[in-house]
Design a protein around this motif. Structure first.
Motif, short mmCIF file in Angstrom:
data_model
loop_
_atom_site.label_atom_id
_atom_site.label_comp_id
_atom_site.label_asym_id
_atom_site.label_seq_id
_atom_site.Cartn_x
_atom_site.Cartn_y
_atom_site.Cartn_z
N LEU A 2 0.84 -1.20 0.00
CA LEU A 2 0.00 0.00 0.00
C LEU A 2 0.87 1.25 0.00
CD1 LEU A 2 -3.03 0.75 0.23
CD2 LEU A 2 -2.69 0.87 2.70
N SER A 3 0.47 2.24 -0.80
CA SER A 3 1.22 3.49 -0.84
C SER A 3 0.76 4.42 0.28
CB SER A 3 0.99 4.19 -2.18
OG SER A 3 1.67 3.52 -3.21
N ARG A 5 -0.38 8.07 1.31
CA ARG A 5 -1.15 9.04 0.51
C ARG A 5 -0.77 10.48 0.81
NH1 ARG A 5 -6.79 7.62 2.65
NH2 ARG A 5 -5.60 6.35 4.11
N ASP A 45 -3.46 12.18 -4.40
CA ASP A 45 -4.07 10.88 -4.12
C ASP A 45 -5.49 10.98 -3.60
OD1 ASP A 45 -1.73 9.39 -4.77
OD2 ASP A 45 -0.86 10.04 -2.87
N GLU A 46 -5.82 12.09 -2.99
CA GLU A 46 -7.13 12.25 -2.38
C GLU A 46 -7.33 13.73 -2.08
OE1 GLU A 46 -7.83 9.08 0.38
OE2 GLU A 46 -9.27 10.22 1.53
N PRO A 203 -6.79 3.65 9.42
CA PRO A 203 -5.79 4.58 8.91
C PRO A 203 -5.85 5.95 9.59
CG PRO A 203 -6.96 3.51 7.10
CD PRO A 203 -7.69 3.17 8.36
N VAL A 204 -4.67 6.57 9.72
CA VAL A 204 -4.56 7.87 10.35
C VAL A 204 -3.94 8.87 9.37
CG1 VAL A 204 -3.31 9.17 12.13
CG2 VAL A 204 -4.46 7.04 12.72
N ASP A 226 -0.57 7.14 7.94
CA ASP A 226 -0.86 6.46 6.68
C ASP A 226 -0.98 7.46 5.53
OD1 ASP A 226 -1.40 3.60 7.66
OD2 ASP A 226 -2.52 4.86 9.04
N LYS A 254 7.01 4.59 0.01
CA LYS A 254 6.19 4.10 -1.08
C LYS A 254 5.04 5.06 -1.32
CE LYS A 254 4.34 0.45 -3.55
NZ LYS A 254 3.14 1.10 -4.06
N VAL A 255 5.05 5.73 -2.47
CA VAL A 255 3.94 6.60 -2.87
C VAL A 255 3.60 6.29 -4.34
CG1 VAL A 255 4.31 8.56 -1.30
CG2 VAL A 255 5.59 8.45 -3.44
N ARG A 256 2.40 6.65 -4.73
CA ARG A 256 1.97 6.40 -6.12
C ARG A 256 2.73 7.36 -7.03
NH1 ARG A 256 -2.96 8.33 -9.33
NH2 ARG A 256 -3.04 9.92 -7.70
N LYS B 122 -3.09 -1.48 8.47
CA LYS B 122 -4.44 -1.17 8.87
C LYS B 122 -5.46 -1.99 8.07
CE LYS B 122 -2.58 1.99 11.46
NZ LYS B 122 -2.89 3.41 11.53
N HIS B 125 -7.98 -2.27 4.12
CA HIS B 125 -6.92 -1.95 3.16
C HIS B 125 -7.46 -0.76 2.37
CE1 HIS B 125 -5.16 -3.01 -1.01
NE2 HIS B 125 -4.17 -2.54 -0.30
N TRP B 128 -4.03 3.48 -2.26
CA TRP B 128 -3.57 3.10 -3.59
C TRP B 128 -2.56 1.96 -3.50
CZ3 TRP B 128 -5.23 5.97 -7.95
CH2 TRP B 128 -5.98 7.12 -7.65
N ASN B 129 -2.72 0.98 -4.35
CA ASN B 129 -1.79 -0.14 -4.34
C ASN B 129 -1.56 -0.61 -5.78
OD1 ASN B 129 -0.23 -2.38 -3.63
ND2 ASN B 129 -1.58 -2.96 -1.92
N GLU B 148 -1.09 2.06 -10.13
CA GLU B 148 -1.80 1.80 -8.89
C GLU B 148 -3.27 2.16 -9.02
OE1 GLU B 148 0.16 3.38 -5.40
OE2 GLU B 148 2.14 2.99 -6.26
N TYR B 171 -0.83 -7.17 0.04
CA TYR B 171 -1.04 -6.50 1.31
C TYR B 171 -0.64 -7.51 2.39
CZ TYR B 171 -2.99 -3.06 4.54
OH TYR B 171 -3.14 -2.10 5.52
#
Lengths: 259, 212
Positions: A2-3, A5, A45-46, A203-204, A226, A254-256, B122, B125, B128-129, B148, B171
């Motif tokens: 998982l990246s 964000r 990302d969001e 997630p935080v 996160d 790790k990021v997108r 967490k 899930h 982005w993956n 991703e 994951y």
């Protein structure tokens, strides 16, 4: 894997960005829709919109903004500010928000979290908490207290306890906003973020204090967050979303990187 | 809204989440998709999107109450190009651990809850993956290493036949994130919320003839 964000937060008042933004092209100053589109195309990302409109009769303007953004930005969209009921949450969802942030109203009436979770799903309910550093006491054992109304009103509630309680009531995610760090541009509150992140399984998102790319690195590693929320550091053009992600990627976070 | 004999695309509405984001993304790629909640409309559609967010138990009850479970089986059996998303994929298997639910059985296998050893990971899930293709499929055309997609889920599909797995994500453990057979393709991730790469998948779907 998982990246982590990178999330941008835009404060909107009466349909316009609350902090004026220095655009090169001055034609669209303060248009949240254009800003959202720009960040989206630059690898965001969001997106979070915070409605700080004072009067409730102008709420419709925010729904229009959300609708216009949802038509052209295809990443998760989160909206908060003044959500007091399931009806408020549902209106924003219909306009195109995925996630709904609850804050002050949930502190005053915690059932709001479970009611929203029941209506729109746990994963779409974000508990946003404003936290102030205080002296350790029997009432506030962590030394972090929940405040509401934009940081003005201390509630006598321990932030660590509230984070766990929010998770238990059905929040799918937490935004931890440090009032002490907010606006300083000197870095996130790492101790607070990491203690909360380790206390829950949801997630935080760290919020408040970002001014430099290394602040994001710190909170996504030592701070155990996160996701990292950014605002003025990108709104004023000092940094770009793509630049922040390049930096994090270069330091092994790790990021997108493909968008 | 036209009441013409056929629909370009139908998005199945069974009270499982906000479907307008799927509809908006379809419009963005030029696919005129309508949200429909009755079997008759579904059977008139040239292609079908079966999305969903929420819990498996409530979703199955709602599908049966609306008579949509058998309609979905019928459109897939007759060859209509169909795309499942998230909960739509999960209730396509035989059984879900979520609410101990017997599901549609379009794919053999179960849906399991993430049980992760690493306490820093967490659940759900969420985020982005990377999606890695393990077999070519028309809907994954253009997928590159490092692409991703956006995920939100606490349960993951565990199909019995490896031959139906087209892509995987990691994951802590590897899990199947895209399943397909003939005219049915389903993803655990959300193409409608995955930016350019997600829109590309939907664009491929908008002209897909239902073969792989």
């Amino acid at each position: 894997m998982l990246s982590k964000r990178v999330i941008a937060c835009l404060d909107v008042r009466d349909g316009k960005l609350a902090k004026s933004v220095k655009f090169v092209d001055t034609k669209d100053i303060g248009d949240p829709v254009q800003k959202a589109r720009e960040y989206y195309e630059d690898g965001l990302d969001e997106l979070v919109f915070y409605d700080i409109t004072a009067s409730s009769d102008k709420r419709r303007i925010m729904l229009d903004v959300v609708e216009r953004v949802a038509e052209q930005v295809f990443i998760p969209l989160s909206v908060g500010g003044g959500v007091r009921s399931v009806a408020d949450a549902t209106d924003l969802r219909l306009a195109g928000a995925e996630k709904i942030n609850v804050n002050s109203a949930a502190v005053q009436r915690p059932e709001l979290i479970s009611e929203c979770a029941e209506a729109i799903g746990n994963q779409n309910v974000v508990l946003s908490m404003d936290v102030l550093r205080v002296a350790v006491s029997a009432q506030i054992p962590s030394g972090y207290e929940i405040v509401i109304n934009g940081g003005r009103k201390p509630m006598g509630i321990d932030a660590l306890w509230w984070a766990r309680e929010g998770e238990r009531l059905g929040a799918g995610e937490l935004v931890v906003n440090s009032i002490d760090a907010d606006g300083t541009r000197e870095g996130y509150e790492l101790n607070l973020t990491s203690r909360i992140s380790k206390a829950v399984r949801i997630p935080v998102i760290a919020s408040g204090g970002a001014g430099l790319p290394e602040h994001l690195y710190d909170v996504l590693t030592d701070g155990a967050a996160d996701a990292a929320l950014v605002a003025s550091m990108v709104h004023y053009g000092d940094h770009r979303i793509s630049g922040l992600k390049q930096y994090l990627h270069g330091r092994g976070v790790k990021v997108r990187m493909s968008w | 809204m036209s009441l013409a004999a056929s629909l370009a695309a139908a998005i199945v509405d069974y009270d499982a989440g906000n479907l307008r984001s799927v509809q908006r993304a379809c419009h963005e790629v030029g696919l005129n998709a309508e949200i429909v909640g009755d079997p008759e409309s579904l059977l008139r559609a040239d292609r079908v999107i079966f999305p969903g967010v929420g819990a498996a138990g409530a979703a199955m009850q709602s599908l049966h109450r609306r008579g949509l479970g058998s309609a979905i089986k019928e459109i897939i059996a007759r060859g209509t190009p169909t795309l499942g998303i998230c909960l739509g994929l999960q209730i396509s298997l035989d059984y879900s651990e979520e609410n101990d639910t017997h599901t549609l059985g379009l794919f053999a296998g179960n849906v399991r809850h993430f049980k992760l050893a690493d306490p820093s990971l967490k659940v759900p899930h969420m985020g982005w993956n990377e999606v890695r293709s393990v077999k070519a499929h028309p809907l994954l055309q253009g997928l590159e290493a490092g692409d991703e997609f956006y995920y939100v889920h606490a349960y993951y599909p565990d199909p019995i036949e490896r031959s139906i797995v087209y892509a995987v994500s990691d994951y802590e453990q590897e899990f199947a994130c895209a399943l397909g057979r003939d005219n049915y393709f389903a993803t655990q991730f959300h193409p409608e919320k995955s930016g350019r790469v997600g829109l590309r998948l939907l664009k491929c779907f908008s002209t897909w003839e239902g073969t792989c």
